[in-house]
Design a protein around this motif. Structure first.
Motif, PDB file in Angstrom:
ATOM      1  N   PHE A 100      -3.622   5.733  -5.701  1.00  0.00           N
ATOM      2  CA  PHE A 100      -4.782   6.032  -4.863  1.00  0.00           C
ATOM      3  C   PHE A 100      -5.056   7.535  -4.741  1.00  0.00           C
ATOM      4  O   PHE A 100      -5.843   7.947  -3.889  1.00  0.00           O
ATOM      5  CB  PHE A 100      -4.580   5.441  -3.456  1.00  0.00           C
ATOM      6  CG  PHE A 100      -4.728   3.957  -3.387  1.00  0.00           C
ATOM      7  CD1 PHE A 100      -5.983   3.374  -3.302  1.00  0.00           C
ATOM      8  CD2 PHE A 100      -3.618   3.134  -3.413  1.00  0.00           C
ATOM      9  CE1 PHE A 100      -6.127   2.001  -3.239  1.00  0.00           C
ATOM     10  CE2 PHE A 100      -3.750   1.755  -3.348  1.00  0.00           C
ATOM     11  CZ  PHE A 100      -5.013   1.191  -3.266  1.00  0.00           C
ATOM     12  N   LYS A 101      -4.429   8.346  -5.578  1.00  0.00           N
ATOM     13  CA  LYS A 101      -4.534   9.792  -5.369  1.00  0.00           C
ATOM     14  C   LYS A 101      -5.946  10.338  -5.597  1.00  0.00           C
ATOM     15  O   LYS A 101      -6.288  11.390  -5.048  1.00  0.00           O
ATOM     16  CB  LYS A 101      -3.528  10.532  -6.250  1.00  0.00           C
ATOM     17  CG  LYS A 101      -3.716  10.362  -7.745  1.00  0.00           C
ATOM     18  CD  LYS A 101      -2.593  11.073  -8.488  1.00  0.00           C
ATOM     19  CE  LYS A 101      -2.691  10.879  -9.991  1.00  0.00           C
ATOM     20  NZ  LYS A 101      -1.565  11.546 -10.695  1.00  0.00           N
TER      21      LYS A 101
ATOM     22  N   LEU B 260       0.828  -1.201   0.000  1.00  0.00           N
ATOM     23  CA  LEU B 260       0.000   0.000   0.000  1.00  0.00           C
ATOM     24  C   LEU B 260       0.865   1.255   0.000  1.00  0.00           C
ATOM     25  O   LEU B 260       0.518   2.258  -0.650  1.00  0.00           O
ATOM     26  CB  LEU B 260      -0.932  -0.021   1.213  1.00  0.00           C
ATOM     27  CG  LEU B 260      -1.846   1.185   1.412  1.00  0.00           C
ATOM     28  CD1 LEU B 260      -2.753   1.390   0.208  1.00  0.00           C
ATOM     29  CD2 LEU B 260      -2.678   1.016   2.682  1.00  0.00           C
ATOM     30  N   ASP B 261       1.987   1.226   0.711  1.00  0.00           N
ATOM     31  CA  ASP B 261       2.896   2.378   0.712  1.00  0.00           C
ATOM     32  C   ASP B 261       3.412   2.659  -0.697  1.00  0.00           C
ATOM     33  O   ASP B 261       3.447   3.811  -1.142  1.00  0.00           O
ATOM     34  CB  ASP B 261       4.070   2.124   1.659  1.00  0.00           C
ATOM     35  CG  ASP B 261       3.632   1.940   3.100  1.00  0.00           C
ATOM     36  OD1 ASP B 261       2.960   2.842   3.629  1.00  0.00           O
ATOM     37  OD2 ASP B 261       3.955   0.890   3.684  1.00  0.00           O
ATOM     38  N   SER B 262       3.800   1.603  -1.401  1.00  0.00           N
ATOM     39  CA  SER B 262       4.312   1.765  -2.762  1.00  0.00           C
ATOM     40  C   SER B 262       3.228   2.279  -3.698  1.00  0.00           C
ATOM     41  O   SER B 262       3.478   3.137  -4.551  1.00  0.00           O
ATOM     42  CB  SER B 262       4.845   0.426  -3.283  1.00  0.00           C
ATOM     43  OG  SER B 262       5.912  -0.037  -2.499  1.00  0.00           O
ATOM     44  N   LYS B 263       2.008   1.761  -3.531  1.00  0.00           N
ATOM     45  CA  LYS B 263       0.916   2.176  -4.415  1.00  0.00           C
ATOM     46  C   LYS B 263       0.537   3.631  -4.202  1.00  0.00           C
ATOM     47  O   LYS B 263       0.231   4.353  -5.163  1.00  0.00           O
ATOM     48  CB  LYS B 263      -0.289   1.263  -4.203  1.00  0.00           C
ATOM     49  CG  LYS B 263      -0.065  -0.157  -4.709  1.00  0.00           C
ATOM     50  CD  LYS B 263      -1.273  -1.045  -4.478  1.00  0.00           C
ATOM     51  CE  LYS B 263      -1.030  -2.442  -5.029  1.00  0.00           C
ATOM     52  NZ  LYS B 263      -2.207  -3.329  -4.828  1.00  0.00           N
ATOM     53  N   ILE B 264       0.565   4.082  -2.949  1.00  0.00           N
ATOM     54  CA  ILE B 264       0.306   5.498  -2.684  1.00  0.00           C
ATOM     55  C   ILE B 264       1.410   6.354  -3.287  1.00  0.00           C
ATOM     56  O   ILE B 264       1.156   7.376  -3.940  1.00  0.00           O
ATOM     57  CB  ILE B 264       0.162   5.749  -1.174  1.00  0.00           C
ATOM     58  CG1 ILE B 264      -1.132   5.113  -0.652  1.00  0.00           C
ATOM     59  CG2 ILE B 264       0.172   7.251  -0.869  1.00  0.00           C
ATOM     60  CD1 ILE B 264      -1.310   5.219   0.842  1.00  0.00           C
ATOM     61  N   ARG B 265       2.668   5.942  -3.100  1.00  0.00           N
ATOM     62  CA  ARG B 265       3.802   6.666  -3.682  1.00  0.00           C
ATOM     63  C   ARG B 265       3.683   6.774  -5.196  1.00  0.00           C
ATOM     64  O   ARG B 265       3.962   7.813  -5.799  1.00  0.00           O
ATOM     65  CB  ARG B 265       5.102   5.945  -3.316  1.00  0.00           C
ATOM     66  CG  ARG B 265       6.363   6.574  -3.882  1.00  0.00           C
ATOM     67  CD  ARG B 265       7.468   5.543  -4.006  1.00  0.00           C
ATOM     68  NE  ARG B 265       7.082   4.468  -4.916  1.00  0.00           N
ATOM     69  CZ  ARG B 265       7.685   3.272  -4.975  1.00  0.00           C
ATOM     70  NH1 ARG B 265       8.677   2.998  -4.151  1.00  0.00           N
ATOM     71  NH2 ARG B 265       7.283   2.368  -5.833  1.00  0.00           N
TER      72      ARG B 265
ATOM     73  N   VAL C 213      -8.782   8.612  -4.707  1.00  0.00           N
ATOM     74  CA  VAL C 213      -9.680   8.157  -3.635  1.00  0.00           C
ATOM     75  C   VAL C 213      -9.112   8.401  -2.245  1.00  0.00           C
ATOM     76  O   VAL C 213      -9.833   8.353  -1.255  1.00  0.00           O
ATOM     77  CB  VAL C 213     -10.032   6.656  -3.802  1.00  0.00           C
ATOM     78  CG1 VAL C 213     -10.817   6.448  -5.072  1.00  0.00           C
ATOM     79  CG2 VAL C 213      -8.788   5.786  -3.785  1.00  0.00           C
ATOM     80  N   LEU C 214      -7.781   8.642  -2.155  1.00  0.00           N
ATOM     81  CA  LEU C 214      -7.154   9.025  -0.890  1.00  0.00           C
ATOM     82  C   LEU C 214      -6.428  10.347  -1.136  1.00  0.00           C
ATOM     83  O   LEU C 214      -5.231  10.375  -1.402  1.00  0.00           O
ATOM     84  CB  LEU C 214      -6.164   7.952  -0.413  1.00  0.00           C
ATOM     85  CG  LEU C 214      -6.738   6.603   0.018  1.00  0.00           C
ATOM     86  CD1 LEU C 214      -5.613   5.624   0.342  1.00  0.00           C
ATOM     87  CD2 LEU C 214      -7.666   6.746   1.225  1.00  0.00           C
ATOM     88  N   PRO C 215      -7.155  11.445  -1.054  1.00  0.00           N
ATOM     89  CA  PRO C 215      -6.589  12.747  -1.439  1.00  0.00           C
ATOM     90  C   PRO C 215      -5.655  13.344  -0.390  1.00  0.00           C
ATOM     91  O   PRO C 215      -5.979  14.287   0.315  1.00  0.00           O
ATOM     92  CB  PRO C 215      -7.841  13.610  -1.628  1.00  0.00           C
ATOM     93  CG  PRO C 215      -8.840  13.024  -0.674  1.00  0.00           C
ATOM     94  CD  PRO C 215      -8.567  11.544  -0.641  1.00  0.00           C
ATOM     95  N   TYR C 216      -4.448  12.766  -0.270  1.00  0.00           N
ATOM     96  CA  TYR C 216      -3.461  13.277   0.674  1.00  0.00           C
ATOM     97  C   TYR C 216      -2.878  14.598   0.170  1.00  0.00           C
ATOM     98  O   TYR C 216      -2.745  14.819  -1.032  1.00  0.00           O
ATOM     99  CB  TYR C 216      -2.333  12.264   0.867  1.00  0.00           C
ATOM    100  CG  TYR C 216      -2.719  11.069   1.694  1.00  0.00           C
ATOM    101  CD1 TYR C 216      -2.946  11.201   3.062  1.00  0.00           C
ATOM    102  CD2 TYR C 216      -2.858   9.806   1.121  1.00  0.00           C
ATOM    103  CE1 TYR C 216      -3.291  10.108   3.833  1.00  0.00           C
ATOM    104  CE2 TYR C 216      -3.205   8.706   1.886  1.00  0.00           C
ATOM    105  CZ  TYR C 216      -3.422   8.871   3.246  1.00  0.00           C
ATOM    106  OH  TYR C 216      -3.770   7.789   4.011  1.00  0.00           O
ATOM    107  N   ARG C 217      -2.530  15.442   1.127  1.00  0.00           N
ATOM    108  CA  ARG C 217      -1.849  16.687   0.802  1.00  0.00           C
ATOM    109  C   ARG C 217      -0.347  16.461   0.943  1.00  0.00           C
ATOM    110  O   ARG C 217       0.133  16.041   2.000  1.00  0.00           O
ATOM    111  CB  ARG C 217      -2.312  17.798   1.747  1.00  0.00           C
ATOM    112  CG  ARG C 217      -1.709  19.164   1.444  1.00  0.00           C
ATOM    113  CD  ARG C 217      -2.305  20.226   2.358  1.00  0.00           C
ATOM    114  NE  ARG C 217      -3.733  20.375   2.126  1.00  0.00           N
ATOM    115  CZ  ARG C 217      -4.523  21.168   2.838  1.00  0.00           C
ATOM    116  NH1 ARG C 217      -4.017  21.866   3.855  1.00  0.00           N
ATOM    117  NH2 ARG C 217      -5.814  21.247   2.572  1.00  0.00           N
ATOM    118  N   LEU C 218       0.383  16.701  -0.123  1.00  0.00           N
ATOM    119  CA  LEU C 218       1.833  16.509  -0.119  1.00  0.00           C
ATOM    120  C   LEU C 218       2.519  17.772   0.391  1.00  0.00           C
ATOM    121  O   LEU C 218       2.010  18.868   0.211  1.00  0.00           O
ATOM    122  CB  LEU C 218       2.306  16.156  -1.524  1.00  0.00           C
ATOM    123  CG  LEU C 218       1.665  14.915  -2.154  1.00  0.00           C
ATOM    124  CD1 LEU C 218       2.246  14.666  -3.544  1.00  0.00           C
ATOM    125  CD2 LEU C 218       1.815  13.694  -1.278  1.00  0.00           C
ATOM    126  N   PRO C 219       3.699  17.645   1.033  1.00  0.00           N
ATOM    127  CA  PRO C 219       4.474  16.426   1.300  1.00  0.00           C
ATOM    128  C   PRO C 219       3.806  15.551   2.364  1.00  0.00           C
ATOM    129  O   PRO C 219       3.129  16.054   3.262  1.00  0.00           O
ATOM    130  CB  PRO C 219       5.815  16.959   1.781  1.00  0.00           C
ATOM    131  CG  PRO C 219       5.494  18.298   2.386  1.00  0.00           C
ATOM    132  CD  PRO C 219       4.383  18.850   1.555  1.00  0.00           C
TER     133      PRO C 219
END
Length: 333
Positions: A51-52, A42-47, A54-60
């Protein structure tokens, strides 16, 4: 604090090792000094950006979904934990970040570490343990005497799920390579299929449940081993309408996800088989139940390699090869 940071989505890119502010402690949070962190695909897939939408993380963003460590501070509303407690957890989506010196976690996601495990062993459990529990106990309601096929039995989820299914009294079949046959047999697998030389769908039939974690045509073939009324539960997709609803996605994304899973849902429905996608969620109460099974000796962690924290990128590259047996860990302290 030191952390491994994702600055932008890019396939197979290296995370940046740098400084991040110490997490802000909420009223319902515990601040944890990270001792060990588990790695997951899952870490690799997010990287990679998979998943961007459906999992809208704010970078960094600091990655990492498994943690074992020590509570150093608690929020005003926290009642279940105190400084000095040894804990483990899978932080909830939106608040991940175990590849760092510290992480703030909602106390509802946390459980006391099993007394008979090291920090490294404990960090190998939360994500895969909760995934297996939510598939087999919560959704499949697996019962004594039923038959379950667990794909990729030597992987992180597979090694845990075999032990849990055996504890529940099911007959367990699994797919793996010949080199890992002894491992999965010792974990409790009754039927072992060498995926390199055998076709599982030609050997197995009349199964109640399939736990799928593989891509490609494995999902379609799995329908052939299930009996009418059986359950095909996939943790690798495609996601379905229920997932889109639970994530609160917009109308356009809901329709796109509905189309992604339409084919497999239609084929499953024609055979009176239920298909569902499971994206595991954080749950400290379920993790406490898993702790009881571990302390009773019913389930044991299966670990491959432990890397120093500074080698987190190398550890991610290793799990991406697909050759790891059980879980891979990075050790901070």
């Amino acid at each position: 604090m030191k952390a491994f940071i994702l600055d932008r989505y890019k396939k197979e890119s290296a995370l940046r090792f740098g400084d991040m502010p110490e997490p802000v402690l909420g009223q319902d949070d515990v601040l944890v000094e990270v001792h060990s962190a588990g790695l997951n695909l899952l870490d690799s897939k997010i990287r990679d950006g998979e998943f961007k939408l459906v999992l809208p993380y704010r970078l960094p963003l600091v990655l990492g979904h498994d943690v074992a460590g020590v509570v150093v501070r608690v929020g005003a509303n926290v009642r279940r934990f105190m400084p000095g407690d040894e804990i483990y957890a899978r932080p909830r989506d939106g608040r991940v970040g175990t590849f760092a010196d510290f992480i703030a976690i909602n106390e509802a996601d946390v459980a006391l570490k099993p007394k008979n495990l090291t920090m490294e062993e404990a960090a190998s459990i939360p994500l895969v343990g909760l995934t297996a529990w939510q598939v087999l106990v919560e959704r499949a309601k697996l019962k004594k005497g039923q038959k379950v096929l667990i794909h990729a039995g030597s992987g992180g989820v597979g090694t845990f799920a075999i032990q849990l299914a055996r504890h529940l009294g099911a007959t367990v079949a699994t797919t793996t390579s010949a080199v890992n046959a002894e491992l999965v047999k010792n974990l409790g697998a009754d039927v072992i299929i060498d995926y390199k030389t055998q076709d599982f769908e030609k050997i197995l039939s009349g199964y109640d449940v399939v736990l799928n974690s593989l891509a490609g045509d494995t999902l379609q073939k799995s329908l052939n081993v299930l009996k009418s009324g059986g359950k095909l539960i996939s943790i690798s997709g495609p996601p379905g309408p229920d997932f889109a609803k639970a994530q609160g996605l917009n109308w356009f994304l809901k329709q796109a996800i509905r189309l992604l899973s339409f084919g497999i849902r239609r084929k499953a429905g024609a055979r009176r088989i239920s298909y569902s996608f499971l994206f595991m969620r954080a749950d400290g109460e379920q993790l406490s139940k898993i702790t009881s099974l571990i302390e009773a000796g019913i389930i044991r962690p299966v670990m491959d390699l432990t890397f120093p924290f500074e080698a987190t990128n190398e550890a991610l590259a290793y799990i991406e090869t697909g050759r790891s047996k059980g879980k891979v860990i990075v050790k901070l302290r």
